[in-house]
Design an enzyme around this catalytic site. Sequence first.
Site, PDB file in Angstrom:
ATOM      1  N   GLY A   1      43.432  11.251  33.747  1.00 58.11           N
ATOM      2  CA  GLY A   1      44.770  11.274  34.370  1.00 58.11           C
ATOM      3  C   GLY A   1      45.502  12.572  34.099  1.00 58.11           C
ATOM      4  N   GLY A   2      44.751  13.685  34.087  1.00 57.69           N
ATOM      5  CA  GLY A   2      45.415  14.997  34.052  1.00 57.69           C
ATOM      6  C   GLY A   2      45.832  15.368  35.474  1.00 57.69           C
ATOM      7  CB  THR A   3      46.947  18.538  37.055  1.00 57.58           C
ATOM      8  OG1 THR A   3      47.572  18.883  35.829  1.00 57.58           O
ATOM      9  CG2 THR A   3      47.895  18.852  38.191  1.00 57.58           C
ATOM     10  CB  ALA A   4      41.820  17.335  37.950  1.00 57.11           C
TER      11      ALA A   4
ATOM     12  CB  ILE B   1      44.215  20.646  29.250  1.00 58.21           C
ATOM     13  CG1 ILE B   1      43.982  21.945  28.500  1.00 58.21           C
ATOM     14  CG2 ILE B   1      44.663  20.953  30.655  1.00 58.21           C
ATOM     15  CD1 ILE B   1      42.628  22.541  28.710  1.00 58.21           C
TER      16      ILE B   1
ATOM     17  CE  LYS C   1      51.277  33.101  41.177  1.00 59.22           C
ATOM     18  NZ  LYS C   1      50.081  32.421  40.633  1.00 59.22           N
TER      19      LYS C   1
ATOM     20  N   GLY D   1      42.760  27.152  39.075  1.00 62.32           N
ATOM     21  CA  GLY D   1      42.265  25.831  38.665  1.00 62.32           C
ATOM     22  C   GLY D   1      42.610  24.755  39.696  1.00 62.32           C
TER      23      GLY D   1
HETATM   24  C1  LIG Z   1      44.518  28.416  29.195  1.00 68.44           C
HETATM   25  C2  LIG Z   1      44.482  27.777  30.542  1.00 68.44           C
HETATM   26  C3  LIG Z   1      45.390  28.180  31.512  1.00 68.44           C
HETATM   27  C4  LIG Z   1      45.351  27.613  32.786  1.00 68.44           C
HETATM   28  N1  LIG Z   1      46.218  28.043  33.738  1.00 68.44           N
HETATM   29  C5  LIG Z   1      46.132  27.552  34.980  1.00 68.44           C
HETATM   30  C6  LIG Z   1      47.012  27.990  36.007  1.00 68.44           C
HETATM   31  O1  LIG Z   1      47.882  28.814  35.807  1.00 68.44           O
HETATM   32  N2  LIG Z   1      46.863  27.439  37.229  1.00 68.44           N
HETATM   33  C7  LIG Z   1      45.929  26.495  37.515  1.00 68.44           C
HETATM   34  O2  LIG Z   1      45.834  26.057  38.668  1.00 68.44           O
HETATM   35  N3  LIG Z   1      45.109  26.034  36.554  1.00 68.44           N
HETATM   36  C8  LIG Z   1      45.197  26.543  35.312  1.00 68.44           C
HETATM   37  N4  LIG Z   1      44.365  26.054  34.337  1.00 68.44           N
HETATM   38  C9  LIG Z   1      43.469  24.950  34.672  1.00 68.44           C
HETATM   39  C10 LIG Z   1      44.292  23.665  34.645  1.00 68.44           C
HETATM   40  O3  LIG Z   1      44.863  23.483  33.378  1.00 68.44           O
HETATM   41  C11 LIG Z   1      43.446  22.484  34.997  1.00 68.44           C
HETATM   42  O4  LIG Z   1      42.717  22.764  36.163  1.00 68.44           O
HETATM   43  C12 LIG Z   1      44.293  21.251  35.270  1.00 68.44           C
HETATM   44  O5  LIG Z   1      45.187  21.045  34.237  1.00 68.44           O
HETATM   45  C13 LIG Z   1      43.448  20.036  35.462  1.00 68.44           C
HETATM   46  O6  LIG Z   1      42.930  19.592  34.248  1.00 68.44           O
HETATM   47  P1  LIG Z   1      42.093  18.247  34.257  1.00 68.44           P
HETATM   48  O7  LIG Z   1      42.940  17.187  34.856  1.00 68.44           O
HETATM   49  O8  LIG Z   1      40.791  18.534  34.868  1.00 68.44           O
HETATM   50  O9  LIG Z   1      41.822  17.970  32.711  1.00 68.44           O
HETATM   51  P2  LIG Z   1      42.774  17.363  31.564  1.00 68.44           P
HETATM   52  O10 LIG Z   1      44.197  17.733  31.751  1.00 68.44           O
HETATM   53  O11 LIG Z   1      42.134  17.749  30.286  1.00 68.44           O
HETATM   54  O12 LIG Z   1      42.676  15.795  31.776  1.00 68.44           O
HETATM   55  C14 LIG Z   1      41.550  15.071  31.342  1.00 68.44           C
HETATM   56  C15 LIG Z   1      41.856  13.586  31.443  1.00 68.44           C
HETATM   57  O13 LIG Z   1      40.687  12.847  31.115  1.00 68.44           O
HETATM   58  C16 LIG Z   1      41.021  11.828  30.201  1.00 68.44           C
HETATM   59  N5  LIG Z   1      39.850  11.511  29.395  1.00 68.44           N
HETATM   60  C17 LIG Z   1      38.959  12.344  28.827  1.00 68.44           C
HETATM   61  N6  LIG Z   1      38.037  11.664  28.141  1.00 68.44           N
HETATM   62  C18 LIG Z   1      38.339  10.359  28.291  1.00 68.44           C
HETATM   63  C19 LIG Z   1      37.802   9.133  27.801  1.00 68.44           C
HETATM   64  N7  LIG Z   1      36.730   9.107  26.984  1.00 68.44           N
HETATM   65  N8  LIG Z   1      38.398   7.985  28.149  1.00 68.44           N
HETATM   66  C20 LIG Z   1      39.479   7.959  28.957  1.00 68.44           C
HETATM   67  N9  LIG Z   1      40.055   9.077  29.434  1.00 68.44           N
HETATM   68  C21 LIG Z   1      39.502  10.265  29.096  1.00 68.44           C
HETATM   69  C22 LIG Z   1      42.164  12.419  29.388  1.00 68.44           C
HETATM   70  O14 LIG Z   1      42.914  11.423  28.748  1.00 68.44           O
HETATM   71  C23 LIG Z   1      42.945  13.111  30.501  1.00 68.44           C
HETATM   72  O15 LIG Z   1      43.784  12.171  31.138  1.00 68.44           O
HETATM   73  C24 LIG Z   1      44.404  26.602  33.073  1.00 68.44           C
HETATM   74  C25 LIG Z   1      43.524  26.166  32.074  1.00 68.44           C
HETATM   75  C26 LIG Z   1      43.542  26.749  30.831  1.00 68.44           C
HETATM   76  C27 LIG Z   1      42.574  26.264  29.786  1.00 68.44           C
END
Ligand SMILES: Cc1cc2nc3c(=O)[nH]c(=O)nc-3n(C[C@H](O)[C@H](O)[C@H](O)COP(=O)(O)OP(=O)(O)OC[C@H]3O[C@@H](n4cnc5c(N)ncnc54)[C@H](O)[C@@H]3O)c2cc1C
Length: 496
Positions: A12-15, A44, A77, A347
């Site tokens: 439940g991150g942004t993705a 994250i 932006k 991202g």
């Molecule tokens: C330093 C940095 C800077 C960035 N800057 C940008 C930017 O400026 N612009 C941009 O577009 N993108 C940027 N990104 C990328 C961006 O942060 C990600 O693409 C975005 O936040 C999506 O993350 P996510 O949802 O994939 O992962 P996460 O936010 O990590 O979410 C993962 C989810 O999975 C769940 N999960 C994991 N394991 C389990 C489990 N075992 N059981 C249940 N739930 C679980 C977690 O609870 C969480 O809800 C950046 C990334 C980094 C590292």
Amino acid sequence: MFANKTIAIIGGGTAGWMSAAWLQHHCDDTARILLIESDDIGTIGVGEGTTPHLSVFFDTLGIKEQTWMPACSATFKNGITFTNWTSRPTAPSYFHPFPSASDRYSAGFFLQAVEAMRKNVPIGPTLPDSYFLSWHLTQAAQSPRRIKTGANIPLSYAYHFDAGLLARFLREWCEQRGVIRYQGRITRVGQHENGQISAVYTNNIDSPINADFFIDCSGFRSLLAQQTLNTPFVSYADSLLNNAAIALPCEALSPLSPHTVSCAMPSGWRWQIPLQHRTGNGYVYSDSYISAEEAEQQLVQAVASKPLNQSPTHLTFRVGRLEKTWSENCLSVGLSQGFIEPLEATGLHLVLCTLSEFTAAMARCNESQQAMNTVNESISARFDGIKDYIVAHYLMSDRNDSEYWRAARSVTPSDTLQALLDCWHNGGNLITKIDKLGISQYYSVISWYCLLAGYDAFTQNKTHPRAPLQWQQLQEKLKSWQAHFLDHEEALNQFL
Ligand SMILES: Cc1cc2nc3c(=O)[nH]c(=O)nc-3n(C[C@H](O)[C@H](O)[C@H](O)COP(=O)(O)OP(=O)(O)OC[C@H]3O[C@@H](n4cnc5c(N)ncnc54)[C@H](O)[C@@H]3O)c2cc1C
């Protein structure tokens, strides 16, 4: 799409929440969409800048800027300012605009000036900045909305926002429309005999959560794709050195400056992103060249406003992508599918590209091998295309003041990038080359010119006297063209 089927989104991150919203909008009414996230693990919490493409997400879902932007502390932006990336006195910084149709005339002059410089017969400035309306707006701290009514050509722009607030906003939007959320840590993943995923098991729900199709948004853990399906990972570490970052939220800047600043640092670069309630700052670096403590010290010294009363977040990451973003009955979206370092804030752009490619392929050929191949080939090529553009930033820099920069500038480019840089340095036809290489779908011809000329890395010697040509007249024409669009005369006084 997915009639009478259950789709489970893991994370439940942004993705995760973007995927839930996108699928909720595109799937058949009889599809059930579930999302499982873990409060213990959390998200994250970074990712605050976007590309202009992200407007497609909100427009498709019918969510207006007036609704989501205030809820997410968002700002406009206009582009990215790259500072300190070279030691060339002619180009201490440059502005990378988001070119619009309204720039078509002035962008033509920019290309002419760059081409003239490449032929060693300079006719005018070759930094992109003042040729583009978005630079004038940024200089005047104006939003891209300050376009004259009646000009009728919207300006291209992107957003900054608080990623945590966006996930919260989208969660509410999704839950109101029937997406079912489970909170719990997934401890086991079940598979059918044929290798497809059948269910996930959590630490707090007795029965398995079954589904027909899975979207892996579990972040860097890549719980389904890598940990369960063993999908191979294609590393970019040989061409991109950075593998760590610190995020340090600071007080909001006043006035807000509607651009991202990307400032090169001794062992990487730092971002400055203006949000309404705070400024996002971060340092992206390689831990082979600087320790986390030293990096934090450098960042604290460099930030433009006072850090808020919270500890900086330290992160490590791995650059690269999955060999296949869609394997078996699982599509990976977000950090689980790969990560290119955040220099161009791509991202969430890649999240949206993956979702839209997926729903388009599903609409054409359902869950077929053909749909899978189309999505996998297209997303892998997009990752590689964006990676090349980011690597080009480092290769065009001439910084020589640290081990880090010497190493970052001596990585081996891909064949595609090498061909492009050879063409630039050898005076070949860049537009034809970009076309032949098929890379303008990732970064446009104008974007490539902005990057290459922005670093002022012209091979020809520049001692040739400047030929004024009709530049004065052209300048006047340009100014009146831009004034036609800008609702802000003062901005143009800084022209050229
Ligand atoms: C330093 C940095 C800077 C960035 N800057 C940008 C930017 O400026 N612009 C941009 O577009 N993108 C940027 N990104 C990328 C961006 O942060 C990600 O693409 C975005 O936040 C999506 O993350 P996510 O949802 O994939 O992962 P996460 O936010 O990590 O979410 C993962 C989810 O999975 C769940 N999960 C994991 N394991 C389990 C489990 N075992 N059981 C249940 N739930 C679980 C977690 O609870 C969480 O809800 C950046 C990334 C980094 C590292």
